[in-house]
Design an enzyme around this catalytic site. Structure first.
Site, PDB file in Angstrom:
ATOM      1  N   GLU A 145      14.643  -1.783  11.518  1.00 44.37           N
ATOM      2  CA  GLU A 145      14.235  -3.147  11.094  1.00 44.37           C
ATOM      3  C   GLU A 145      15.380  -4.172  11.144  1.00 44.37           C
ATOM      4  O   GLU A 145      15.633  -4.900  10.185  1.00 44.37           O
ATOM      5  CB  GLU A 145      13.641  -3.059   9.681  1.00 44.37           C
ATOM      6  CG  GLU A 145      12.474  -2.092   9.609  1.00 44.37           C
ATOM      7  CD  GLU A 145      11.938  -1.856   8.202  1.00 44.37           C
ATOM      8  OE1 GLU A 145      12.362  -2.554   7.267  1.00 44.37           O
ATOM      9  OE2 GLU A 145      11.100  -0.960   8.041  1.00 44.37           O
ATOM     10  N   ASN A 191      13.840   1.470  15.308  1.00 42.86           N
ATOM     11  CA  ASN A 191      12.541   1.526  14.642  1.00 42.86           C
ATOM     12  C   ASN A 191      12.224   0.188  13.979  1.00 42.86           C
ATOM     13  O   ASN A 191      13.110  -0.430  13.372  1.00 42.86           O
ATOM     14  CB  ASN A 191      12.606   2.640  13.563  1.00 42.86           C
ATOM     15  CG  ASN A 191      11.280   3.022  12.992  1.00 42.86           C
ATOM     16  OD1 ASN A 191      10.325   3.292  13.726  1.00 42.86           O
ATOM     17  ND2 ASN A 191      11.180   3.036  11.668  1.00 42.86           N
ATOM     18  N   HIS A 227       2.182   0.074  10.599  1.00 39.44           N
ATOM     19  CA  HIS A 227       1.555  -0.117   9.274  1.00 39.44           C
ATOM     20  C   HIS A 227       0.446  -1.147   9.467  1.00 39.44           C
ATOM     21  O   HIS A 227       0.703  -2.347   9.561  1.00 39.44           O
ATOM     22  CB  HIS A 227       2.577  -0.612   8.246  1.00 39.44           C
ATOM     23  CG  HIS A 227       3.611   0.410   7.902  1.00 39.44           C
ATOM     24  ND1 HIS A 227       3.288   1.608   7.322  1.00 39.44           N
ATOM     25  CD2 HIS A 227       4.956   0.420   8.069  1.00 39.44           C
ATOM     26  CE1 HIS A 227       4.396   2.324   7.122  1.00 39.44           C
ATOM     27  NE2 HIS A 227       5.417   1.617   7.584  1.00 39.44           N
ATOM     28  N   GLU A 259       5.190   5.404  11.711  1.00 42.26           N
ATOM     29  CA  GLU A 259       4.824   5.267  10.283  1.00 42.26           C
ATOM     30  C   GLU A 259       3.363   4.841  10.122  1.00 42.26           C
ATOM     31  O   GLU A 259       3.012   4.028   9.307  1.00 42.26           O
ATOM     32  CB  GLU A 259       5.762   4.270   9.582  1.00 42.26           C
ATOM     33  CG  GLU A 259       7.236   4.635   9.727  1.00 42.26           C
ATOM     34  CD  GLU A 259       8.165   3.728   8.963  1.00 42.26           C
ATOM     35  OE1 GLU A 259       7.689   2.938   8.128  1.00 42.26           O
ATOM     36  OE2 GLU A 259       9.394   3.787   9.191  1.00 42.26           O
ATOM     37  N   ASP A 261      -0.171   4.081   9.205  1.00 42.32           N
ATOM     38  CA  ASP A 261      -1.172   4.127   8.141  1.00 42.32           C
ATOM     39  C   ASP A 261      -2.048   2.888   8.301  1.00 42.32           C
ATOM     40  O   ASP A 261      -1.645   1.910   8.929  1.00 42.32           O
ATOM     41  CB  ASP A 261      -0.571   4.230   6.730  1.00 42.32           C
ATOM     42  CG  ASP A 261       0.522   3.205   6.412  1.00 42.32           C
ATOM     43  OD1 ASP A 261       1.380   3.500   5.569  1.00 42.32           O
ATOM     44  OD2 ASP A 261       0.508   2.098   7.014  1.00 42.32           O
TER      45      ASP A 261
HETATM   46  O1  G3I Z   1      14.327   7.760  -6.463  1.00 44.49           O
HETATM   47  C1  G3I Z   1      14.266   6.616  -7.338  1.00 44.49           C
HETATM   48  C2  G3I Z   1      14.080   7.102  -8.774  1.00 44.49           C
HETATM   49  O2  G3I Z   1      15.244   7.808  -9.183  1.00 44.49           O
HETATM   50  C3  G3I Z   1      13.861   5.881  -9.673  1.00 44.49           C
HETATM   51  O3  G3I Z   1      13.595   6.332 -10.994  1.00 44.49           O
HETATM   52  C4  G3I Z   1      12.660   5.088  -9.146  1.00 44.49           C
HETATM   53  C5  G3I Z   1      12.357   3.866  -9.974  1.00 44.49           C
HETATM   54  O4  G3I Z   1      13.313   2.875  -9.695  1.00 44.49           O
HETATM   55  O5  G3I Z   1      12.953   4.644  -7.793  1.00 44.49           O
HETATM   56  C6  G3I Z   1      13.084   5.753  -6.928  1.00 44.49           C
HETATM   57  O6  G3I Z   1      13.377   5.279  -5.643  1.00 44.49           O
HETATM   58  C7  G3I Z   1      12.229   4.693  -5.003  1.00 44.49           C
HETATM   59  C8  G3I Z   1      12.008   5.459  -3.687  1.00 44.49           C
HETATM   60  O7  G3I Z   1      10.951   4.857  -2.938  1.00 44.49           O
HETATM   61  C9  G3I Z   1      11.646   6.928  -3.937  1.00 44.49           C
HETATM   62  O8  G3I Z   1      10.443   7.004  -4.632  1.00 44.49           O
HETATM   63  C10 G3I Z   1      12.576   3.253  -4.684  1.00 44.49           C
HETATM   64  O9  G3I Z   1      12.648   2.535  -5.903  1.00 44.49           O
HETATM   65  C11 G3I Z   1      11.470   2.661  -3.821  1.00 44.49           C
HETATM   66  O10 G3I Z   1      11.857   1.354  -3.388  1.00 44.49           O
HETATM   67  C12 G3I Z   1      11.320   3.513  -2.560  1.00 44.49           C
HETATM   68  O11 G3I Z   1      10.250   2.961  -1.790  1.00 44.49           O
HETATM   69  C13 G3I Z   1      10.269   3.420  -0.432  1.00 44.49           C
HETATM   70  C14 G3I Z   1      10.551   2.209   0.492  1.00 44.49           C
HETATM   71  O12 G3I Z   1      10.500   2.634   1.857  1.00 44.49           O
HETATM   72  C15 G3I Z   1      11.922   1.627   0.238  1.00 44.49           C
HETATM   73  O13 G3I Z   1      12.885   2.572   0.627  1.00 44.49           O
HETATM   74  C16 G3I Z   1       8.882   3.979  -0.103  1.00 44.49           C
HETATM   75  O14 G3I Z   1       8.666   5.172  -0.855  1.00 44.49           O
HETATM   76  C17 G3I Z   1       8.794   4.301   1.376  1.00 44.49           C
HETATM   77  O15 G3I Z   1       7.453   4.665   1.742  1.00 44.49           O
HETATM   78  C18 G3I Z   1       9.178   3.074   2.215  1.00 44.49           C
HETATM   79  O16 G3I Z   1       9.187   3.456   3.545  1.00 44.49           O
HETATM   80  C19 G3I Z   1       9.618   2.419   4.465  1.00 44.49           C
HETATM   81  C20 G3I Z   1      10.359   3.089   5.596  1.00 44.49           C
HETATM   82  O17 G3I Z   1      11.456   3.796   5.076  1.00 44.49           O
HETATM   83  C21 G3I Z   1      10.788   2.057   6.627  1.00 44.49           C
HETATM   84  N1  G3I Z   1       9.631   1.307   7.133  1.00 44.49           N
HETATM   85  C22 G3I Z   1       8.861   0.651   6.068  1.00 44.49           C
HETATM   86  C23 G3I Z   1       8.390   1.692   5.054  1.00 44.49           C
HETATM   87  C24 G3I Z   1       7.575   1.025   3.971  1.00 44.49           C
HETATM   88  O18 G3I Z   1       8.376   0.136   3.244  1.00 44.49           O
END
Ligand code: G3I
Length: 337
Positions: A145, A191, A227, A259, A261
């Site tokens: 991105e 990506n 997406h 990705e 969905d």
């Molecule tokens: O692991 C921490 C946990 O320790 C903490 O308690 C909790 C609350 O703050 O956060 C947890 O981390 C979260 C993580 O997902 C794991 O669950 C992050 O806050 C949250 O922002 C993160 O969201 C992910 C997002 O990317 C940002 O990285 C989504 O699950 C994931 O599906 C999403 O995937 C991205 C791809 O990597 C790139 N393309 C877009 C796609 C959707 O945004």
């Protein structure tokens, strides 16, 4: 009904439907999904994942912050669980992601960090993480991105705030060169999202990747995240998607769907039918255009990023939150028959 016919009917009823993994293999296609290690504890989750998918990709476990939460302290516990599961079930593993503007640890985002220090940090991270999974992870999203929604180079920690002493494009080039040095056998991808059809953003990505290829930068492929929502359910969208795939392939890049969905506003039969049509046509075009890797962003509505990212939307995946098949799964199977 004769005994023979009865026997055939019974046999047919007893024969399980071909799995996505079997169907995709017929077309030389890898069918993959992102996985959250926390979900991997579930028996039903494990069963569907192992039966239906030939590869997996960590949803978050290989991003910069989870893997290097403190400088020079790496944490591979969560990803190693996924690698072990993949090995046990003869699944490939795809790496995601090394250079991104999200999920960078606080210590790297400290305003006191200089470009010279960040350059060393990024190089060390790429070599350490890719080096550890050499021969295990065959494909990587090296850069994720980098183009913003207004079709310009995104502002980011690694590019210009403060960056690593290069401009955005040069940083991308440098990241791919480091990645190739770290694992010369790995397939290296760029990506991105909202670039599935011909539009200003996909044009900007096309221009970027053309330049990198012309300069001999070691980049092997382009990941289209996919997406999607019901807006995509139009012939012109699918035609544009097909044209877009073709132009990136003409650059000598492999194109993967990374990705996929399809979020919908409710779980009604009407919306499930629209969703199924989109999934079916995406897989049909992927098969027809020789795309060899199609990856869902999760497979069950029980574990999807959509509801918290898109208020009011959800039901985005081929199995529901009780791991029951939805019309989308049947549509994917039909497209792969
Ligand atoms: O692991 C921490 C946990 O320790 C903490 O308690 C909790 C609350 O703050 O956060 C947890 O981390 C979260 C993580 O997902 C794991 O669950 C992050 O806050 C949250 O922002 C993160 O969201 C992910 C997002 O990317 C940002 O990285 C989504 O699950 C994931 O599906 C999403 O995937 C991205 C791809 O990597 C790139 N393309 C877009 C796609 C959707 O945004």
């Amino acid at each position: 009904m004769t005994a023979l016919l009865l026997g055939l009917v019974v046999a047919a009823a007893a024969t399980p439907a071909p799995t996505l993994r079997d169907l995709a293999k017929r077309h030389g296609m890898t069918i993959s999904t992102c996985v959250a290690t926390s979900a991997l504890e579930g028996k039903e989750y494990q069963a569907v994942l192992a039966r239906e998918f030939s590869a997996l990709e960590p949803e978050n476990e290989l991003k910069f912050e989870p893997v290097q939460p403190e400088r020079n302290r790496y944490d591979f516990v969560a990803i190693d669980k996924q690698v072990a599961f993949a090995k046990k079930h003869k699944m490939a593993v795809r790496g995601h992601t090394l250079v991104w503007h999200h999920q960078n640890p606080a210590w790297a985002r400290d305003p006191k960090m200089t470009a010279t220090e960040l350059r060393a940090v990024l190089k060390d991270h790429i070599f350490k993480v890719m080096g550890r999974f050499r021969g295990v992870i065959g494909t990587w999203d090296v850069v994720n991105e980098a183009i913003s929604d207004d079709a310009h180079m995104r502002h980011s920690l690694w590019f210009d705030r403060p960056g690593i002493g290069l401009d955005g494009e040069q940083t991308i080039e440098q990241a791919f060169k480091w990645a190739h040095e770290a694992d010369p056998k790995a397939k290296l991808f760029y990506n991105d999202y909202n670039i599935e059809t011909l539009n200003a953003k996909s044009d900007a990505v096309y221009a970027l990747l053309s330049k990198l290829k012309q300069r001999g930068v070691p980049i092997d492929g382009f990941g289209m995240q996919c997406h999607l929502d019901p807006q995509f359910d139009k012939d012109e969208a699918f035609d544009s998607f097909r044209e877009n795939i073709r132009r990136f392939k003409k650059l000598g890049l492999a194109v993967q769907l990374t990705e996929l969905d399809v979020r919908i506003p409710d779980g009604s039969p009407a919306q499930l039918a629209v969703q199924a049509r989109i999934y079916g046509r995406i897989f049909q075009i992927a098969r027809e255009e020789g795309i060899k890797w199609v990856q869902l962003w999760g497979f069950t509505d029980a574990h999807s990023w959509i509801p918290q990212a898109f208020k009011g939307m959800g039901w985005a995946l081929p199995w529901d939150d009780k791991y029951q098949p939805k019309p989308a799964l049947e549509a994917i199977r039909k497209a792969l028959e």
